[in-house]
Design a protein around this motif. Structure first.
Motif, PDB file in Angstrom:
ATOM      1  N   GLY A  26     -20.727   0.736  -3.882  1.00  9.58           N
ATOM      2  CA  GLY A  26     -20.667  -0.101  -2.685  1.00  9.58           C
ATOM      3  C   GLY A  26     -19.661  -1.230  -2.830  1.00  9.58           C
ATOM      4  O   GLY A  26     -18.890  -1.506  -1.901  1.00  9.58           O
ATOM      5  N   TRP A  27     -19.678  -1.917  -3.997  1.00 10.81           N
ATOM      6  CA  TRP A  27     -18.699  -2.979  -4.231  1.00 10.81           C
ATOM      7  C   TRP A  27     -17.269  -2.439  -4.240  1.00 10.81           C
ATOM      8  O   TRP A  27     -16.348  -3.067  -3.705  1.00 10.81           O
ATOM      9  CB  TRP A  27     -18.992  -3.685  -5.553  1.00 10.81           C
ATOM     10  N   LEU A  28     -17.075  -1.267  -4.837  1.00 12.34           N
ATOM     11  CA  LEU A  28     -15.751  -0.661  -4.880  1.00 12.34           C
ATOM     12  C   LEU A  28     -15.264  -0.317  -3.482  1.00 12.34           C
ATOM     13  O   LEU A  28     -14.091  -0.551  -3.139  1.00 12.34           O
ATOM     14  CB  LEU A  28     -15.785   0.598  -5.754  1.00 12.34           C
ATOM     15  N   ALA A  29     -16.169   0.218  -2.647  1.00  9.77           N
ATOM     16  CA  ALA A  29     -15.790   0.541  -1.266  1.00  9.77           C
ATOM     17  C   ALA A  29     -15.450  -0.730  -0.489  1.00  9.77           C
ATOM     18  O   ALA A  29     -14.517  -0.751   0.323  1.00  9.77           O
ATOM     19  CB  ALA A  29     -16.932   1.296  -0.580  1.00  9.77           C
ATOM     20  N   LEU A  30     -16.193  -1.814  -0.750  1.00  8.71           N
ATOM     21  CA  LEU A  30     -15.909  -3.080  -0.075  1.00  8.71           C
ATOM     22  C   LEU A  30     -14.544  -3.627  -0.470  1.00  8.71           C
ATOM     23  O   LEU A  30     -13.775  -4.102   0.380  1.00  8.71           O
ATOM     24  CB  LEU A  30     -17.005  -4.090  -0.398  1.00  8.71           C
ATOM     25  N   VAL A  31     -14.214  -3.557  -1.758  1.00  9.58           N
ATOM     26  CA  VAL A  31     -12.902  -4.024  -2.225  1.00  9.58           C
ATOM     27  C   VAL A  31     -11.790  -3.168  -1.623  1.00  9.58           C
ATOM     28  O   VAL A  31     -10.754  -3.682  -1.185  1.00  9.58           O
ATOM     29  CB  VAL A  31     -12.849  -4.009  -3.761  1.00  9.58           C
ATOM     30  N   ALA A  32     -12.003  -1.850  -1.588  1.00  3.05           N
ATOM     31  CA  ALA A  32     -10.998  -0.956  -1.010  1.00  3.05           C
ATOM     32  C   ALA A  32     -10.788  -1.250   0.471  1.00  3.05           C
ATOM     33  O   ALA A  32      -9.650  -1.259   0.963  1.00  3.05           O
ATOM     34  CB  ALA A  32     -11.423   0.502  -1.215  1.00  3.05           C
ATOM     35  N   LEU A  33     -11.881  -1.524   1.194  1.00  5.37           N
ATOM     36  CA  LEU A  33     -11.768  -1.855   2.614  1.00  5.37           C
ATOM     37  C   LEU A  33     -11.013  -3.166   2.809  1.00  5.37           C
ATOM     38  O   LEU A  33     -10.182  -3.285   3.715  1.00  5.37           O
ATOM     39  CB  LEU A  33     -13.164  -1.947   3.231  1.00  5.37           C
ATOM     40  N   PHE A  34     -11.291  -4.147   1.940  1.00  2.99           N
ATOM     41  CA  PHE A  34     -10.594  -5.433   2.037  1.00  2.99           C
ATOM     42  C   PHE A  34      -9.094  -5.248   1.791  1.00  2.99           C
ATOM     43  O   PHE A  34      -8.267  -5.811   2.523  1.00  2.99           O
ATOM     44  CB  PHE A  34     -11.174  -6.416   1.024  1.00  2.99           C
ATOM     45  N   VAL A  35      -8.739  -4.469   0.780  1.00  3.33           N
ATOM     46  CA  VAL A  35      -7.320  -4.242   0.479  1.00  3.33           C
ATOM     47  C   VAL A  35      -6.636  -3.521   1.638  1.00  3.33           C
ATOM     48  O   VAL A  35      -5.513  -3.870   2.037  1.00  3.33           O
ATOM     49  CB  VAL A  35      -7.187  -3.435  -0.821  1.00  3.33           C
ATOM     50  N   PHE A  36      -7.323  -2.544   2.208  1.00  2.84           N
ATOM     51  CA  PHE A  36      -6.740  -1.806   3.338  1.00  2.84           C
ATOM     52  C   PHE A  36      -6.527  -2.727   4.539  1.00  2.84           C
ATOM     53  O   PHE A  36      -5.457  -2.705   5.161  1.00  2.84           O
ATOM     54  CB  PHE A  36      -7.658  -0.643   3.714  1.00  2.84           C
ATOM     55  N   CYS A  37      -7.533  -3.530   4.862  1.00  2.00           N
ATOM     56  CA  CYS A  37      -7.414  -4.454   5.994  1.00  2.00           C
ATOM     57  C   CYS A  37      -6.308  -5.475   5.756  1.00  2.00           C
ATOM     58  O   CYS A  37      -5.559  -5.841   6.677  1.00  2.00           O
ATOM     59  CB  CYS A  37      -8.748  -5.161   6.245  1.00  2.00           C
ATOM     60  N   TRP A  38      -6.206  -5.966   4.526  1.00  2.00           N
ATOM     61  CA  TRP A  38      -5.145  -6.927   4.190  1.00  2.00           C
ATOM     62  C   TRP A  38      -3.766  -6.304   4.394  1.00  2.00           C
ATOM     63  O   TRP A  38      -2.853  -6.945   4.930  1.00  2.00           O
ATOM     64  CB  TRP A  38      -5.314  -7.401   2.761  1.00  2.00           C
ATOM     65  N   GLN A  39      -3.582  -5.051   3.986  1.00  2.00           N
ATOM     66  CA  GLN A  39      -2.299  -4.377   4.164  1.00  2.00           C
ATOM     67  C   GLN A  39      -1.967  -4.182   5.637  1.00  2.00           C
ATOM     68  O   GLN A  39      -0.825  -4.353   6.054  1.00  2.00           O
ATOM     69  CB  GLN A  39      -2.317  -3.035   3.435  1.00  2.00           C
ATOM     70  N   VAL A  40      -2.982  -3.838   6.425  1.00  2.00           N
ATOM     71  CA  VAL A  40      -2.752  -3.640   7.858  1.00  2.00           C
ATOM     72  C   VAL A  40      -2.354  -4.961   8.522  1.00  2.00           C
ATOM     73  O   VAL A  40      -1.437  -5.015   9.356  1.00  2.00           O
ATOM     74  CB  VAL A  40      -4.003  -3.051   8.525  1.00  2.00           C
ATOM     75  N   MET A  41      -3.033  -6.043   8.153  1.00  2.00           N
ATOM     76  CA  MET A  41      -2.765  -7.337   8.780  1.00  2.00           C
ATOM     77  C   MET A  41      -1.426  -7.925   8.366  1.00  2.00           C
ATOM     78  O   MET A  41      -0.807  -8.672   9.132  1.00  2.00           O
ATOM     79  CB  MET A  41      -3.891  -8.326   8.440  1.00  2.00           C
ATOM     80  N   THR A  42      -0.971  -7.626   7.172  1.00  2.00           N
ATOM     81  CA  THR A  42       0.229  -8.287   6.652  1.00  2.00           C
ATOM     82  C   THR A  42       1.448  -7.372   6.608  1.00  2.00           C
ATOM     83  O   THR A  42       2.471  -7.759   6.042  1.00  2.00           O
ATOM     84  CB  THR A  42      -0.042  -8.817   5.227  1.00  2.00           C
ATOM     85  N   GLN A  43       1.368  -6.194   7.199  1.00  2.00           N
ATOM     86  CA  GLN A  43       2.490  -5.265   7.085  1.00  2.00           C
ATOM     87  C   GLN A  43       3.740  -5.764   7.817  1.00  2.00           C
ATOM     88  O   GLN A  43       4.865  -5.411   7.442  1.00  2.00           O
ATOM     89  CB  GLN A  43       2.083  -3.891   7.630  1.00  2.00           C
ATOM     90  N   ASP A  44       3.533  -6.588   8.867  1.00  2.00           N
ATOM     91  CA  ASP A  44       4.684  -7.132   9.608  1.00  2.00           C
ATOM     92  C   ASP A  44       4.930  -8.607   9.288  1.00  2.00           C
ATOM     93  O   ASP A  44       5.713  -9.269   9.985  1.00  2.00           O
ATOM     94  CB  ASP A  44       4.457  -6.968  11.113  1.00  2.00           C
ATOM     95  N   THR A  45       4.266  -9.124   8.265  1.00  2.00           N
ATOM     96  CA  THR A  45       4.419 -10.538   7.926  1.00  2.00           C
ATOM     97  C   THR A  45       5.736 -10.780   7.194  1.00  2.00           C
ATOM     98  O   THR A  45       6.105 -10.029   6.282  1.00  2.00           O
ATOM     99  CB  THR A  45       3.252 -11.001   7.033  1.00  2.00           C
ATOM    100  N   ILE A  46       6.440 -11.814   7.611  1.00  2.00           N
ATOM    101  CA  ILE A  46       7.666 -12.225   6.926  1.00  2.00           C
ATOM    102  C   ILE A  46       7.280 -13.351   5.971  1.00  2.00           C
ATOM    103  O   ILE A  46       7.042 -14.499   6.393  1.00  2.00           O
ATOM    104  CB  ILE A  46       8.737 -12.683   7.934  1.00  2.00           C
ATOM    105  N   TRP A  47       7.175 -13.059   4.704  1.00  2.00           N
ATOM    106  CA  TRP A  47       6.635 -14.009   3.728  1.00  2.00           C
ATOM    107  C   TRP A  47       7.558 -15.201   3.512  1.00  2.00           C
ATOM    108  O   TRP A  47       7.121 -16.245   3.033  1.00  2.00           O
ATOM    109  CB  TRP A  47       6.363 -13.297   2.409  1.00  2.00           C
ATOM    110  N   MET A  48       8.822 -15.056   3.869  1.00  2.00           N
ATOM    111  CA  MET A  48       9.726 -16.204   3.768  1.00  2.00           C
ATOM    112  C   MET A  48       9.282 -17.312   4.723  1.00  2.00           C
ATOM    113  O   MET A  48       9.329 -18.500   4.388  1.00  2.00           O
ATOM    114  CB  MET A  48      11.163 -15.771   4.090  1.00  2.00           C
ATOM    115  N   PHE A  49       8.829 -16.907   5.923  1.00  2.00           N
ATOM    116  CA  PHE A  49       8.330 -17.893   6.879  1.00  2.00           C
ATOM    117  C   PHE A  49       7.043 -18.528   6.384  1.00  2.00           C
ATOM    118  O   PHE A  49       6.803 -19.721   6.584  1.00  2.00           O
ATOM    119  CB  PHE A  49       8.103 -17.238   8.237  1.00  2.00           C
ATOM    120  N   VAL A  50       6.189 -17.738   5.742  1.00  2.00           N
ATOM    121  CA  VAL A  50       4.932 -18.258   5.210  1.00  2.00           C
ATOM    122  C   VAL A  50       5.204 -19.297   4.124  1.00  2.00           C
ATOM    123  O   VAL A  50       4.571 -20.354   4.077  1.00  2.00           O
ATOM    124  CB  VAL A  50       4.059 -17.115   4.673  1.00  2.00           C
TER     125      VAL A  50
END
Length: 271
Positions: A26-50
Motif C-alpha cells: 500500500g505504501w509503495l502504491a501511494l509513493v508511485a501514485l505521488f510520483v506519477f501525479c508529480w510528473q503530470v503536474m510538472t511536465q510543462d513547468t519551466i524550472w528556470m522561472f521557478v
C-alpha cells in the motif's frame, strides 16, 4: 486468583507476514501514485522561472510600498458593490435554499425515493461549482456588473445553506413533532410550531456564516467582470499599479476582518 489476561489485556500483537506485505504494498502504491501525479503536474513547468520566483516576488513587493493611499476614495463605491453582492446574494440563496432543505431532509420530504434525490442533486450541483465559474458563465449570459455577481454568489451558496439546514432539520426532536401532530395540526402548522423553533438558531447561524464567506468571495468576482473590488484589482494589475494593489489588499483585509467580527457577534448573540 486474579486473571492476568483480564487485568492486563493484550495491547500489541505482531502482524502476520501477509499483513506486513500488504501494508508495504500500500505504501509503495501511494509513493508511485505521488510520483506519477508529480510528473503530470510538472511536465510543462519551466524550472528556470521557478528558480527566479523569489527575486521576482521581492521586486514586486518593493514596488508595492509605499501604498498609494490617495487611491482609497476611488474604492468606496466598489467596496459598497462588494458588500451588496455578498448580502443580496446570501439573501437570494437563503430564499431558494430553505425549500430545498425541507425537500432534502428525510423527515420532511414528500418522497424519499423521488423528491429527495432531486433536492440532493441541486445541493451537490451548487456546492461543486466555484463562485468564479458561476460568475464567468453569468457574465456571458447577463453581462458584466453587479447583477452577475449577486446571482453567482446565490447559486454558489444554495448548496451550502441547504446542506447544513437539512442536516439540522433531520436532527430535531421528533417528540415535539409528534406532540403537535397529535393535536390535529396541519403540515404547515407542524412545520411552524414544531420544526421551525428548533432549527431557528442553527438557521440564523448558517446564514450569518455564509454571509461572512460571501464577503470574501465577492471581493474577487470582479476579476471576471462581476463587479466589486475585484474589478479595481484587475484594472490595477493590468497597468502594473502595484501601490494601488496594496491599498486594495489592505481594504479587502479590513473588510474581511469587520465581517468576521460582525459574524462572531451575531452568532454569539444567537447562541
Amino acid at each position: 486468583m486474579v486473571d492476568a489476561s483480564r487485568t492486563f489485556p493484550e495491547s500489541w500483537r505482531k502482524r502476520t507476514t501477509r499483513t506486513e506485505l500488504l501494508i508495504w504494498a500500500g505504501w509503495l502504491a501511494l509513493v508511485a501514485l505521488f510520483v506519477f501525479c508529480w510528473q503530470v503536474m510538472t511536465q510543462d513547468t519551466i524550472w528556470m522561472f521557478v528558480a527566479d520566483a523569489p527575486s521576482q516576488a521581492a521586486d514586486i513587493g518593493s514596488r508595492m510600498v509605499p501604498p498609494r493611499w490617495a487611491y482609497l476614495p476611488d474604492l468606496m463605491a466598489p467596496l459598497w458593490d462588494t458588500i451588496n453582492i455578498a448580502t443580496l446574494g446570501t439573501l437570494l440563496a437563503v430564499i431558494m435554499a430553505v425549500p430545498v432543505a425541507f425537500l432534502a431532509a428525510r423527515n420532511t420530504t414528500p418522497s424519499v425515493r423521488f423528491v429527495r434525490p432531486v433536492a440532493m442533486l441541486v445541493i451537490v450541483a451548487s456546492r461543486s461549482i466555484n463562485a468564479l465559474i458561476w460568475a464567468l458563465l453569468l457574465v456571458a449570459i447577463i453581462g458584466p456588473g453587479v447583477p452577475a455577481g449577486i446571482v453567482a454568489i446565490a447559486l454558489r451558496s444554495i448548496g451550502f445553506v441547504a446542506k447544513l439546514l437539512y442536516e439540522a432539520i433531520e436532527e430535531i426532536d421528533a417528540q415535539q413533532v409528534e406532540a403537535v401532530t397529535a393535536t390535529g395540526a396541519s403540515t404547515a402548522q407542524v412545520i411552524d410550531y414544531a420544526i421551525v423553533p428548533q432549527i431557528l438558531p442553527a438557521f440564523a447561524g448558517i446564514c450569518v456564516f455564509r454571509w461572512d464567506i460571501n464577503i470574501r468571495e465577492s471581493a474577487v468576482l470582479g476579476l471576471v467582470g462581476a463587479g466589486g473590488l475585484g474589478l479595481k484589482l484587475q484594472d490595477s494589475l493590468n497597468i502594473l499599479a502595484w501601490p494601488q494593489v496594496t491599498v486594495i489588499f489592505v481594504l479587502i483585509l479590513l473588510t474581511v476582518l469587520v465581517s468576521e467580527w460582525v459574524s462572531a457577534r451575531v452568532r454569539h448573540a444567537i447562541i
